[in-house]
Design an enzyme around this catalytic site. Structure first.
Site, PDB file in Angstrom:
ATOM      1  N   LYS A 126       0.621  -1.283  -0.041  1.00  0.00           N
ATOM      2  CA  LYS A 126      -0.006  -0.200   0.231  1.00  0.00           C
ATOM      3  C   LYS A 126       0.873   1.306   0.062  1.00  0.00           C
ATOM      4  O   LYS A 126       0.511   2.304  -0.309  1.00  0.00           O
ATOM      5  CB  LYS A 126      -0.923   0.043   0.995  1.00  0.00           C
ATOM      6  N   GLY A 176      -9.557  -5.884   5.645  1.00  0.00           N
ATOM      7  CA  GLY A 176      -9.986  -5.032   6.633  1.00  0.00           C
ATOM      8  C   GLY A 176      -9.214  -5.449   8.202  1.00  0.00           C
ATOM      9  O   GLY A 176      -9.307  -4.756   9.150  1.00  0.00           O
ATOM     10  N   LYS A 212      -4.007  10.322   7.908  1.00  0.00           N
ATOM     11  CA  LYS A 212      -5.002  10.834   8.586  1.00  0.00           C
ATOM     12  C   LYS A 212      -6.217  10.013   8.625  1.00  0.00           C
ATOM     13  O   LYS A 212      -6.496   9.164   7.582  1.00  0.00           O
ATOM     14  CB  LYS A 212      -5.287  12.157   7.658  1.00  0.00           C
ATOM     15  N   GLU A 286      -9.671   2.178  -4.892  1.00  0.00           N
ATOM     16  CA  GLU A 286     -10.360   2.587  -4.035  1.00  0.00           C
ATOM     17  C   GLU A 286     -10.144   3.915  -3.238  1.00  0.00           C
ATOM     18  O   GLU A 286      -9.020   4.370  -3.084  1.00  0.00           O
ATOM     19  CB  GLU A 286     -10.463   1.653  -2.805  1.00  0.00           C
ATOM     20  N   ARG A 302      -7.516  -7.070  -9.401  1.00  0.00           N
ATOM     21  CA  ARG A 302      -7.975  -8.206  -9.527  1.00  0.00           C
ATOM     22  C   ARG A 302      -9.462  -7.927  -9.738  1.00  0.00           C
ATOM     23  O   ARG A 302      -9.947  -6.810  -9.452  1.00  0.00           O
ATOM     24  CB  ARG A 302      -7.943  -9.007  -8.445  1.00  0.00           C
TER      25      ARG A 302
HETATM   26  P1  ADP Z   1      -8.201  -3.305   2.814  1.00  0.00           P
HETATM   27  O1  ADP Z   1      -7.049  -3.593   2.057  1.00  0.00           O
HETATM   28  O2  ADP Z   1      -8.078  -4.278   4.376  1.00  0.00           O
HETATM   29  O3  ADP Z   1      -9.521  -3.540   2.546  1.00  0.00           O
HETATM   30  P2  ADP Z   1      -8.333  -0.649   2.818  1.00  0.00           P
HETATM   31  O4  ADP Z   1      -6.969   0.232   2.724  1.00  0.00           O
HETATM   32  O5  ADP Z   1      -9.096  -0.662   1.549  1.00  0.00           O
HETATM   33  O6  ADP Z   1      -8.026  -1.887   3.553  1.00  0.00           O
HETATM   34  O7  ADP Z   1      -9.518   0.058   3.987  1.00  0.00           O
HETATM   35  C1  ADP Z   1     -10.701  -0.858   4.248  1.00  0.00           C
HETATM   36  C2  ADP Z   1     -11.592   0.416   4.944  1.00  0.00           C
HETATM   37  O8  ADP Z   1     -10.864   0.851   6.015  1.00  0.00           O
HETATM   38  C3  ADP Z   1     -11.921   1.645   4.220  1.00  0.00           C
HETATM   39  O9  ADP Z   1     -13.246   1.165   3.162  1.00  0.00           O
HETATM   40  C4  ADP Z   1     -12.456   2.378   5.135  1.00  0.00           C
HETATM   41  O10 ADP Z   1     -13.629   1.914   5.734  1.00  0.00           O
HETATM   42  C5  ADP Z   1     -11.392   2.371   6.385  1.00  0.00           C
HETATM   43  N1  ADP Z   1     -10.376   2.900   6.276  1.00  0.00           N
HETATM   44  C6  ADP Z   1      -9.016   2.709   5.614  1.00  0.00           C
HETATM   45  N2  ADP Z   1      -8.255   4.006   5.741  1.00  0.00           N
HETATM   46  C7  ADP Z   1      -8.771   4.957   6.421  1.00  0.00           C
HETATM   47  C8  ADP Z   1      -8.470   6.447   6.639  1.00  0.00           C
HETATM   48  N3  ADP Z   1      -7.641   6.927   6.283  1.00  0.00           N
HETATM   49  N4  ADP Z   1      -9.704   7.097   7.335  1.00  0.00           N
HETATM   50  C9  ADP Z   1     -10.713   6.501   7.786  1.00  0.00           C
HETATM   51  N5  ADP Z   1     -11.102   5.215   7.286  1.00  0.00           N
HETATM   52  C10 ADP Z   1     -10.333   4.371   6.882  1.00  0.00           C
END
Ligand code: ADP
Length: 460
Positions: A126, A176, A212, A286, A302
């Site tokens: 990431k 998540g 943030k 995303e 994917r």
């Molecule tokens: P994963 O790869 O585990 O799915 P993500 O980076 O896509 O992780 O984040 C999954 C979810 O976590 C997001 O849809 C959001 O709900 C929450 N999230 C991630 N980053 C942030 C952030 N900077 N601030 C608030 N919520 C976040």
């Protein structure tokens, strides 16, 4: 002599589907429609899988534990060789975002139906994904595009510069997991230590980064598809804000209340980023969306669980397009051809208790699925199917499409009313209640809404 486009296209005629469940059915269907033969694989727990019977070959590749079957790269490559497959489709989850596997597939002389190993590696981390996106001009969540150092003083300074609350995320995280919110300075170091340990155990890397923590964002994502010949398009946007524990529960397309002139530059930036990194295949960017601004969080390299809502609105068969691109064909649609119409919802039907959300395994004794205009069900289960405790609890996806969001909601209520699964517990009662909720019906609820709604329901 260099190959012409015509000669290089159609590089395989048999596809091994390295996955299970509903997505194995979905991919097999797309292959057959394209005139391709299919190889299904299974673990011992999945020997009775219905897609095994409809595949041209069906091979059991190992024991029930995913690590010894669906994640066993050597066993999958051996199965591909034995069955004469020319390509491997990884689906989602399992090996779909494993750069080493994509590389091993190509080294074995097969086509990996997905991006190149190097694209997966860049986007799978990431931090490097964030760096690549910043370089391509895609807006990101405030925070450095480098890993957190070990020095406590530097970490404290980074957090202060970003401003609390911050979120600590594992560079290799997914599903998540590997994320921790830090509301204020006094719990910073503890949060870092815990997340590092979690990341090391779950993802094999202790690399973390900080950004943030946005307090009321929505999750909005953009679907792209790119070929090997410098063409890329985006197929509109989805809203996946209905989440529990950072996991999507209901998805919809388009994201409600987003004006075209706001999303247009973001979609174009995603396409530009794809061209810049030489991306091939389908992918999803995303974003978190808050106060009118978009912030990139990660790219999924994917096919995604929620791809059907985009198929319903764009009319594009994303899985077929993905396979054709992997065959070397030129993308047969340009941005001008993409016209998204109507509104679509997807509900993830999980084998789990609707109150505690604990997984529920067992035999499906009765199954009734809804049908009718604008209703689609993607599933691998049938009456008599045994839901095993070894894998993800997703047993079906209920998808609807209608001219407007309100009509699509009404259609989903009807579809959920017509869905009966007996013998195991499912989240259907919970989904039915959610589709009666007034704020959800209004649209534009944020990523925390579902958790708050659940809390209120429990308290009532
Ligand atoms: P994963 O790869 O585990 O799915 P993500 O980076 O896509 O992780 O984040 C999954 C979810 O976590 C997001 O849809 C959001 O709900 C929450 N999230 C991630 N980053 C942030 C952030 N900077 N601030 C608030 N919520 C976040």
């Amino acid at each position: 002599m260099p190959e012409t486009l015509e000669q290089s296209a159609g590089r395989f005629d048999t596809v091994l589907i390295a996955n299970r469940g509903e997505i194995a059915v979905r991919i097999q269907r797309a292959c057959r429609e394209l005139g391709l033969k299919t190889v299904a694989i299974c673990s011992e727990a999945d020997r009775q899988a219905p897609y095994g019977k409809t595949a041209d070959s069906f091979l059991c590749i190992g024991p029930s534990t995913a690590a010894k079957s669906y994640l066993n790269q050597d066993a999958i490559l051996l199965a591909a060789r034995l069955a004469g497959a020319g390509a491997i489709h990884p689906g989602y989850g399992f090996l779909s975002e494993n750069a080493a596997f994509a590389d091993a597939v190509e080294k074995a002389g097969l086509v990996f139906i997905g991006p190149t190993a190097s694209s997966i590696a860049i986007m799978g981390d990431k931090i490097s994904a964030k760096r690549a996106m910043m370089a391509a001009g895609v807006p990101c969540v405030p925070g450095p595009d480098t890993a957190l150092p070990d020095d406590p003083a530097t970490i404290e300074r980074i957090a202060l510069e970003i401003g609390y609350p911050v979120i600590i995320k594992a560079a290799g995280g997914g599903g998540g997991r590997g994320m921790r919110v830090v509301p204020k300075a006094d719990v910073l170091h503890e949060a870092i230590a815990l997340t590092r340990e979690e990341a090391r155990k779950a993802f094999g890397s202790r690399s973390l980064y900080m950004e943030k923590f946005l307090e009321h964002p929505r999750h909005i994502e953009i679907q792209v598809i790119c070929d090997d010949h410098g063409n890329a398009v985006w197929l509109g946007h989805r809203d996946c804000s209905m989440q529990r524990r950072h996991q999507k529960v209901v998805e919809e397309a388009p994201a409600p209340g987003i004006a075209p002139d706001i999303i247009q530059p973001v979609g174009l930036a995603c396409v530009q980023a794809c061209l810049q990194i030489g991306y091939r295949g389908v992918g999803t960017f995303e974003f978190l969306y808050e106060d009118g601004a978009f912030y990139f969080i990660e790219m999924n390299t994917r096919l995604q669980v929620e791809h059907p809502v985009t198929e319903m609105t764009s009319g594009v068969d994303i899985v077929q397009a993905q396979i054709r691109v992997a065959q070397g064909h030129v993308l047969d649609l340009s941005q001008g051809d993409v016209a998204c119409e109507g509104h679509s919802f997807e509900c993830r039907i999980n084998a789990e208790d609707p109150e505690s959300f604990l997984p529920s395994a067992g035999v499906v004794t009765h199954l009734a699925l809804p049908a009718g205009p604008g209703i689609r069900v993607d599933t691998h289960i049938h009456a008599g199917y045994k839901v095993s405790p070894y894998y993800d609890s997703l047993i079906a996806k209920l998808i609807v499409h209608a001219p407007t969001r309100a009509e699509a909601m009404a259609r989903m209520r009807e579809a959920l009313a017509g869905t009966e699964v007996e013998g195991i517990s499912t989240n259907i009662p919970f989904l039915r209640a959610l589709f009666e909720d007034g704020a959800f019906a209004q649209g534009e609820t944020d990523i925390h809404y579902l958790e708050q709604w659940l809390k209120l329901r429990r308290a009532a």
